[in-house]
Motif scaffolding. Structure first.
Motif, PDB file in Angstrom:
ATOM      1  N   SER A  30      31.536 -29.288 -49.745  1.00 33.68           N
ATOM      2  CA  SER A  30      31.031 -28.546 -48.573  1.00 33.68           C
ATOM      3  C   SER A  30      31.778 -28.903 -47.290  1.00 33.68           C
ATOM      4  N   ASN A  57      33.991 -25.974 -51.987  1.00 33.27           N
ATOM      5  CA  ASN A  57      32.553 -25.716 -52.066  1.00 33.27           C
ATOM      6  C   ASN A  57      31.826 -26.909 -52.682  1.00 33.27           C
ATOM      7  N   GLN A  73      26.398 -20.365 -52.553  1.00 33.42           N
ATOM      8  CA  GLN A  73      25.772 -20.268 -53.872  1.00 33.42           C
ATOM      9  C   GLN A  73      26.405 -19.132 -54.670  1.00 33.42           C
ATOM     10  N   LEU A 130      34.306 -17.377 -54.962  1.00 30.04           N
ATOM     11  CA  LEU A 130      33.178 -17.815 -54.142  1.00 30.04           C
ATOM     12  C   LEU A 130      33.395 -17.555 -52.654  1.00 30.04           C
TER      13      LEU A 130
END
Length: 208
Positions: A135, A132, A171, A183
């Motif tokens: 990305s 994350n 997010q 996440l």
């Protein structure tokens, strides 16, 4: 006699450590339960300890989730029962690949930030990794050569990156390190198709 004495003393230390394996695993379980956000920073080191304490033949026979279920709560850890390999995504962006049969571990640099999730394809041919922080989701092909599979070619990479996709960052639900552990995860729907499932239910689908 002096050399025999030092050898004997060394054997005592090794025996004591061997006898303590069950207790060490119990301590690891407690740490994972009570301090998961701290353990995730040392996930590779924790896996090193687990690999020392659990016989490879047992993991091969029963699988990692049965031998030590606590470590499988992390989306950064995956086990392949086809190739008998464990992948661990590290905070530094590298992937630690363990061969259960030989006990050897190889580190491959994969991402520019902490790895959020890893998962093997059902047939064991591919490994998906997601960060994350940078990305990106990457797909790695497993080395299936004879020497590579039995761990003799330690210098030869056991993973080769074949595809990388950019993904919108996920997010967290609220600020805090604890949220980073859940996440997103990777779910294979076939041997070549995977879903990146975010904690909020959003899905991104990819094909190798």
């Amino acid at each position: 006699m002096q050399s025999q004495g030092s050898q004997s003393q060394q054997n005592v230390h090794i025996t004591t450590l061997a006898r303590a394996k069950t207790e060490i695993l119990r301590v690891m379980e407690i740490l994972i339960e009570k301090m998961p956000s701290d353990v995730v920073d040392l996930l590779v080191e924790v896996m090193d300890i687990i690999m020392y304490c659990i016989e490879g033949s047992l993991v091969k026979k029963k699988g990692l989730s049965e031998c030590f279920p606590a470590i499988c709560r992390f989306y950064m850890v995956a086990y392949c029962d086809r190739s008998y390999r464990i992948a661990v995504g590290a905070r530094q962006g590298s992937v630690a690949l363990y061969d259960v049969r030989t006990g050897k571990c190889q580190h491959i640099h994969g991402h520019k930030g902490p790895i959020t999730a890893v998962s093997f394809a059902p047939d064991g041919r591919y490994l998906a990794t997601y960060s994350n922080a940078d990305s990106h989701i990457s797909f790695w092909q497993m080395n299936t050569s004879l020497l590579g599979s039995i761990g003799m070619l330690n210098s030869a990479p056991q993973l080769r990156c074949i595809k990388t996709y950019q993904v919108p960052p996920v997010q967290p639900a609220s600020p805090g390190s604890q949220n980073a552990l859940k996440l997103a995860r990777l779910i294979w729907t076939s041997n070549r198709n995977v879903i990146l499932m975010a904690h909020d239910g959003k899905e991104h689908r990819f094909m190798v």
